[in-house]
Design an enzyme around this catalytic site. Structure first.
Site, PDB file in Angstrom:
ATOM      1  N   CYS A   1     -23.375  -5.287  -7.054  1.00  7.31           N
ATOM      2  CA  CYS A   1     -22.574  -4.337  -6.276  1.00  7.31           C
ATOM      3  C   CYS A   1     -22.985  -2.897  -6.564  1.00  7.31           C
ATOM      4  O   CYS A   1     -23.066  -2.060  -5.649  1.00  7.31           O
ATOM      5  CB  CYS A   1     -21.086  -4.535  -6.565  1.00  7.31           C
ATOM      6  SG  CYS A   1     -20.613  -4.380  -8.307  1.00  7.31           S
TER       7      CYS A   1
ATOM      8  N   CYS B   1     -16.788  -0.018   4.803  1.00 14.09           N
ATOM      9  CA  CYS B   1     -18.057  -0.548   4.302  1.00 14.09           C
ATOM     10  C   CYS B   1     -17.757  -1.737   3.398  1.00 14.09           C
ATOM     11  O   CYS B   1     -16.861  -1.668   2.555  1.00 14.09           O
ATOM     12  CB  CYS B   1     -18.805   0.537   3.527  1.00 14.09           C
ATOM     13  SG  CYS B   1     -20.340  -0.024   2.753  1.00 14.09           S
TER      14      CYS B   1
ATOM     15  N   ASP C   1       0.785  -1.247   0.000  1.00 20.34           N
ATOM     16  CA  ASP C   1       0.000   0.000   0.000  1.00 20.34           C
ATOM     17  C   ASP C   1       0.812   1.291   0.000  1.00 20.34           C
ATOM     18  O   ASP C   1       0.392   2.265  -0.606  1.00 20.34           O
ATOM     19  CB  ASP C   1      -0.952   0.068   1.204  1.00 20.34           C
ATOM     20  CG  ASP C   1      -2.248  -0.677   0.977  1.00 20.34           C
ATOM     21  OD1 ASP C   1      -2.435  -1.193  -0.136  1.00 20.34           O
ATOM     22  OD2 ASP C   1      -3.055  -0.766   1.906  1.00 20.34           O
TER      23      ASP C   1
ATOM     24  N   CYS D   1     -24.188  -9.155 -14.193  1.00 16.60           N
ATOM     25  CA  CYS D   1     -24.497  -8.879 -12.789  1.00 16.60           C
ATOM     26  C   CYS D   1     -24.174  -7.426 -12.431  1.00 16.60           C
ATOM     27  O   CYS D   1     -23.112  -6.913 -12.780  1.00 16.60           O
ATOM     28  CB  CYS D   1     -23.705  -9.819 -11.880  1.00 16.60           C
ATOM     29  SG  CYS D   1     -23.951  -9.529 -10.113  1.00 16.60           S
TER      30      CYS D   1
ATOM     31  N   CYS E   1     -18.142   7.518  -1.404  1.00 18.86           N
ATOM     32  CA  CYS E   1     -17.922   6.214  -0.776  1.00 18.86           C
ATOM     33  C   CYS E   1     -17.838   6.339   0.744  1.00 18.86           C
ATOM     34  O   CYS E   1     -17.127   7.197   1.270  1.00 18.86           O
ATOM     35  CB  CYS E   1     -16.639   5.596  -1.330  1.00 18.86           C
ATOM     36  SG  CYS E   1     -16.199   4.005  -0.598  1.00 18.86           S
TER      37      CYS E   1
ATOM     38  N   CYS F   1     -17.856 -11.130 -14.389  1.00 21.30           N
ATOM     39  CA  CYS F   1     -18.992 -10.440 -13.754  1.00 21.30           C
ATOM     40  C   CYS F   1     -20.261 -10.582 -14.598  1.00 21.30           C
ATOM     41  O   CYS F   1     -21.371 -10.479 -14.064  1.00 21.30           O
ATOM     42  CB  CYS F   1     -18.675  -8.961 -13.541  1.00 21.30           C
ATOM     43  SG  CYS F   1     -17.461  -8.640 -12.244  1.00 21.30           S
TER      44      CYS F   1
ATOM     45  N   CYS G   1     -24.964  -0.369  -3.435  1.00 26.17           N
ATOM     46  CA  CYS G   1     -24.186   0.679  -2.770  1.00 26.17           C
ATOM     47  C   CYS G   1     -25.114   1.686  -2.092  1.00 26.17           C
ATOM     48  O   CYS G   1     -25.970   2.294  -2.752  1.00 26.17           O
ATOM     49  CB  CYS G   1     -23.286   1.402  -3.774  1.00 26.17           C
ATOM     50  SG  CYS G   1     -22.312   2.732  -3.028  1.00 26.17           S
TER      51      CYS G   1
ATOM     52  N   CYS H   1     -21.680  -9.608  -3.596  1.00 27.58           N
ATOM     53  CA  CYS H   1     -21.056 -10.190  -4.786  1.00 27.58           C
ATOM     54  C   CYS H   1     -21.241 -11.706  -4.806  1.00 27.58           C
ATOM     55  O   CYS H   1     -20.870 -12.393  -3.845  1.00 27.58           O
ATOM     56  CB  CYS H   1     -19.567  -9.845  -4.809  1.00 27.58           C
ATOM     57  SG  CYS H   1     -18.681 -10.572  -6.203  1.00 27.58           S
TER      58      CYS H   1
END
Length: 336
Positions: free
Chosen positions: A206, A259, A145, A203, A226, A200, A210, A266
């Site tokens: 997600c 979150c 990171d 679909c 977010c 994916c 949200c 998913c």
């Protein structure tokens, strides 16, 4: 007769790959792959994302935008990038304690109270040690990171998964509750085939789930909407920019730190395995957290309880803000 001893043959790139992957699995990583040191394919999209202002107050991303163009800005002589992923999806735990009157949700990766940066860094050093045994004199650098590396791009290049519509890396077997780390080296290690398919399909679970409609579309997250951006990254900053609008804050519900909604819904996470890493076992006081207790906490108590944990990032004032917001949202729901 004198016998001349010849030095051992240096390991081939293929053998280095096999040995490094074995060392990664021994260190506790579910996924290990190797990518070449190249300009990440997603770099132009990253620049466009920054230019659209989607990073919000995360100025550190803008300041080092150019450094993410190539991993040589992290290790000058880099030739290979070993990417690893550790599963942090833990099973539910019955802590045997009553639910707090004002419970706050803590993101899964933080419920164990362990700073994953330190955990992954220590495990990656074990992989680096093995690499240096096999290729004495090679240079390497562990990345978790804090360096300007587009880890997700290199994870895809290393064959670990694809980019989900929620912008996270997804693996068919391991799901998306994954922490990524990298080992950059000037050793030549045989690279894996990039993950070239997207699973994916049609679909949109997600995107639809949200709470704050933070996705501008598939694969595009506006961080300024977010929840994790606000209660992890921004709440620690001074001034009005650290406070979401009342309309946005009302959508945070009981999310105190981070979150997981876009991952919880998913389909690839329904059957993904639980972690066996003890460090991620949820602490009773974080699963969920008692927001009333946080509001009553002194700064010394904060330091004693959260210093060195993921919840240290927002700081004392940031956690207080989050606890107050959860309390306000709960009161608003109760008054309806």
């Amino acid at each position: 007769m004198t016998t001349t001893l010849t030095p051992a043959e240096p390991p081939t790139a293929a053998r280095l790959a096999d040995e490094v992957k074995a060392a990664g699995r021994d260190a506790g990583f579910e996924l290990v792959g190797v990518a070449p040191a190249v300009t990440p394919p997603g770099y132009p999209s990253f620049l466009d994302w920054l230019d659209r202002g989607y990073a919000g107050e995360m100025g550190y991303l803008e300041r080092r935008r150019d450094a993410r163009a190539h991993p040589r800005h992290v290790l000058k002589s880099v030739r290979s990038v070993v990417m690893v992923a550790m599963n942090y999806k833990h099973a539910d735990v019955d802590h045997g304690r009553p639910t707090p009157r004002v419970p706050g949700k803590v993101a899964r990766y933080a419920r164990g109270g362990v700073d994953y940066h330190d955990l992954l860094r220590d495990r990656l050093k074990l992989v680096a040690d093995r690499l240096h045994e096999l290729a004495p004199g090679c240079k390497s650098r562990v990345v978790v990171d804090t360096a300007p590396l587009l880890e997700r791009d290199f994870a895809r290049l290393a064959g670990l998964g694809w980019f989900g519509k929620n912008t996270l890396l997804i693996n068919k077997k391991a799901g998306s509750f994954l922490l990524l780390g990298g080992l950059l080296t000037d050793a030549v290690i045989a690279a894996d085939e990039p993950h070239g398919t997207d699973h994916c399909g049609t679909c949109t679970a997600c995107l639809d789930a949200c709470p704050t409609d933070a996705f501008e579309g598939p694969h595009v997250l506006d961080a300024r909407k977010c929840i994790s951006y606000w209660n992890i990254e921004v709440s620690r900053l001074p001034g009005d920019t650290a406070d979401p609008s009342p309309e946005l804050a009302a959508k945070f519900g009981d999310h105190f730190f981070g979150c997981d909604v876009c991952q919880d819904v998913c389909p690839w996470n329904r059957r993904s395995p639980f972690t066996t890493e003890p460090a991620f076992k949820p602490r009773a006081d974080l699963d969920p957290i008692d927001c009333e207790a946080v509001l009553a906490m002194t700064e010394a108590e904060f330091a004693d309880r959260f210093r060195g944990t993921p919840l240290d990032r927002p700081g004392f004032d940031g956690l207080k803000k989050s606890a107050a917001l959860v309390n306000e949202n709960r009161s608003a729901v109760a008054s309806k």
